[in-house]
Motif scaffolding. Structure first.
Motif, PDB file in Angstrom:
ATOM      1  N   LEU A  14      16.394  46.655  13.084  1.00  0.00           N
ATOM      2  CA  LEU A  14      14.930  46.544  12.348  1.00  0.00           C
ATOM      3  C   LEU A  14      16.013  46.946  10.974  1.00  0.00           C
ATOM      4  O   LEU A  14      15.430  46.194   9.842  1.00  0.00           O
ATOM      5  CB  LEU A  14      14.535  48.286  12.442  1.00  0.00           C
ATOM      6  N   LYS A  40       6.048  46.782   4.484  1.00  0.00           N
ATOM      7  CA  LYS A  40       7.703  46.074   5.850  1.00  0.00           C
ATOM      8  C   LYS A  40       7.829  47.490   5.271  1.00  0.00           C
ATOM      9  O   LYS A  40       8.389  47.642   6.686  1.00  0.00           O
ATOM     10  CB  LYS A  40       7.633  44.410   5.423  1.00  0.00           C
ATOM     11  N   GLU A  41       8.505  48.127   4.081  1.00  0.00           N
ATOM     12  CA  GLU A  41       9.242  49.113   4.248  1.00  0.00           C
ATOM     13  C   GLU A  41       8.426  50.244   5.052  1.00  0.00           C
ATOM     14  O   GLU A  41       8.766  51.260   6.108  1.00  0.00           O
ATOM     15  CB  GLU A  41       9.755  49.619   2.923  1.00  0.00           C
ATOM     16  N   ALA A  91       8.621  52.401  12.055  1.00  0.00           N
ATOM     17  CA  ALA A  91       8.987  52.188  13.775  1.00  0.00           C
ATOM     18  C   ALA A  91      10.539  53.135  13.797  1.00  0.00           C
ATOM     19  O   ALA A  91      10.313  53.678  14.854  1.00  0.00           O
ATOM     20  CB  ALA A  91       9.121  51.060  13.871  1.00  0.00           C
ATOM     21  N   VAL A 105       6.185  50.212   6.858  1.00  0.00           N
ATOM     22  CA  VAL A 105       5.605  49.879   8.484  1.00  0.00           C
ATOM     23  C   VAL A 105       7.435  49.715   9.760  1.00  0.00           C
ATOM     24  O   VAL A 105       7.522  50.596  10.593  1.00  0.00           O
ATOM     25  CB  VAL A 105       5.452  47.932   8.827  1.00  0.00           C
ATOM     26  N   VAL A 106       8.355  49.376   8.735  1.00  0.00           N
ATOM     27  CA  VAL A 106       9.458  49.642   9.545  1.00  0.00           C
ATOM     28  C   VAL A 106      10.181  51.474   9.399  1.00  0.00           C
ATOM     29  O   VAL A 106      10.665  51.413  10.270  1.00  0.00           O
ATOM     30  CB  VAL A 106      10.087  49.343   8.457  1.00  0.00           C
ATOM     31  N   LYS A 149       4.697  45.982  15.785  1.00  0.00           N
ATOM     32  CA  LYS A 149       4.289  45.511  14.496  1.00  0.00           C
ATOM     33  C   LYS A 149       5.306  45.507  13.413  1.00  0.00           C
ATOM     34  O   LYS A 149       5.425  45.035  11.568  1.00  0.00           O
ATOM     35  CB  LYS A 149       3.830  47.438  14.308  1.00  0.00           C
ATOM     36  N   ALA A 150       6.560  46.500  13.632  1.00  0.00           N
ATOM     37  CA  ALA A 150       7.551  45.756  12.702  1.00  0.00           C
ATOM     38  C   ALA A 150       8.398  44.608  12.119  1.00  0.00           C
ATOM     39  O   ALA A 150       8.568  44.336  11.247  1.00  0.00           O
ATOM     40  CB  ALA A 150       8.555  47.195  12.715  1.00  0.00           C
ATOM     41  N   ASN A 151       8.523  44.250  13.443  1.00  0.00           N
ATOM     42  CA  ASN A 151       9.182  43.263  13.291  1.00  0.00           C
ATOM     43  C   ASN A 151       8.363  41.945  12.517  1.00  0.00           C
ATOM     44  O   ASN A 151       8.968  40.669  12.077  1.00  0.00           O
ATOM     45  CB  ASN A 151       9.435  42.288  15.071  1.00  0.00           C
ATOM     46  N   LEU A 165      15.139  43.472   8.323  1.00  0.00           N
ATOM     47  CA  LEU A 165      14.400  44.276   6.423  1.00  0.00           C
ATOM     48  C   LEU A 165      15.230  44.161   5.516  1.00  0.00           C
ATOM     49  O   LEU A 165      15.285  43.627   4.450  1.00  0.00           O
ATOM     50  CB  LEU A 165      14.500  45.139   6.643  1.00  0.00           C
TER      51      LEU A 165
END
Length: 85
Positions: free
Chosen positions: A78, A46-47, A53, A49-50, A34-36, A82
């Motif tokens: 990751l 995205k931050e 992760a 989600v990362v 999901k992060a990728n 990012l």
């Protein structure tokens, strides 16, 4: 099947631990994917989600699912992706 009481217990405990490990491993892989995907799609969250992760990676390392250096490598990859996005 084992005959000794302690061996029977070990079988049950090992089954439980295997199920827990499989669930944690699946959650880890899903979080990384999901992060990728969020980084590739340049999503707004995205931050977050990362960050989630990275949390899953740390938990996996804490429970000895992955080695601490493997966890560090995954987190570094990751973070690098990012920062480039």
């Amino acid at each position: 099947m084992a005959n000794i009481k302690s061996a029977k217990k070990r079988v049950l405990v090992n089954q439980t631990k295997a199920a827990n490990n499989k669930a944690r491993n699946t959650a880890l892989k899903t979080a990384i994917k999901k992060a990728n995907a969020a980084i590739e799609a340049n999503a707004d969250d995205k931050e977050a989600v990362v960050k989630e992760a990275v949390k899953k990676i740390d938990q996996a390392a804490k429970h000895n699912l992955i080695h601490k250096n493997c966890a560090a490598r995954k987190k570094s990859n990751l973070a690098t992706k990012l920062n480039k996005a």
